[in-house]
Design a protein around this motif. Structure first.
Motif, short mmCIF file in Angstrom:
data_model
loop_
_atom_site.label_atom_id
_atom_site.label_comp_id
_atom_site.label_asym_id
_atom_site.label_seq_id
_atom_site.Cartn_x
_atom_site.Cartn_y
_atom_site.Cartn_z
N VAL A 188 0.83 -1.20 0.00
CA VAL A 188 0.00 0.00 0.00
C VAL A 188 0.87 1.26 0.00
CG1 VAL A 188 -1.66 1.31 1.40
CG2 VAL A 188 -1.99 -1.11 1.04
N CYS A 189 2.06 1.16 0.56
CA CYS A 189 2.97 2.31 0.59
C CYS A 189 3.66 2.54 -0.75
CB CYS A 189 4.03 2.12 1.68
SG CYS A 189 3.35 2.28 3.32
N PRO A 223 2.08 3.17 -4.04
CA PRO A 223 0.98 3.37 -4.99
C PRO A 223 1.46 3.56 -6.43
CG PRO A 223 1.26 5.33 -3.65
CD PRO A 223 2.17 4.27 -3.08
N TYR A 249 -7.33 -8.03 -5.90
CA TYR A 249 -7.37 -7.23 -4.67
C TYR A 249 -8.34 -7.80 -3.64
CZ TYR A 249 -5.04 -3.51 -7.36
OH TYR A 249 -4.17 -2.78 -8.12
#
Length: 169
Positions: free
Chosen positions: A83-84, A86, A103
């Motif tokens: 998630v860090c 993008p 996902y």
């Protein structure tokens, strides 16, 4: 079915195979250009395996013990590390693709594992983590359903296509 020995055997085989998968995927994560842009959502499957292993180990031993928590935290760490980044997924999100469904499963597994963790730990932080992942799981699944319905006409072949008759229900 209470086949505890079979479950432990299959769990250990799965963990050994995950070690190979972990090394392979972790090396590819640093060079995002090695995987085609449309397949980059598949990186999310990276943290599904430790989440499923956490739930499986709880099922085998009957308790969300330290090993289950360790697998849950590994899954949580891998989720946060994805998630860090993008920028890794930015180009793959320009146009809808069926690979986006990659996902949904990992986020749902992480939500299930966080629920079991929150039931075991009974703390405020654990319940906040659980609520975040439950909401994220519902949001991702709902969004993917809507995007799939909106774009389903583009995904189905033309009526003149030979495989179109296979899709008629």
């Amino acid at each position: 079915m209470d086949w505890k020995e079979s479950a432990v055997c299959l769990f250990s085989l799965g963990m050994v195979h995950y070690l190979v998968l972990f090394v392979t995927l972790y090396q590819r994560l640093s060079g995002g250009d090695r995987l085609p842009v449309l397949l980059r959502p598949v990186f999310f499957l990276f943290f599904a395996a430790p989440g499923v292993a956490s739930l499986a180990w709880e099922s085998i031993v009957g308790d969300f013990d330290t090993f289950s928590k360790m697998l849950f935290f590994l899954s949580l760490f891998l989720f946060i590390s994805l998630v860090c980044r993008p920028a890794l997924f930015k180009r793959s999100m320009r146009r809808f693709n069926v690979a986006w469904w990659a996902y949904s499963f990992p986020v749902t597994v992480l939500a299930m594992a966080s629920t079991n963790y929150a039931q075991q730990v009974k703390g405020t932080v654990s319940h906040i983590i659980m609520l975040i992942f439950l909401a994220l799981s519902v949001l991702v699944s709902f969004s993917l359903t809507v995007f799939t319905l909106i774009n389903s006409k583009m995904l189905l072949p033309d009526n003149d296509h030979p495989t179109a008759s296979l899709l008629i229900v």
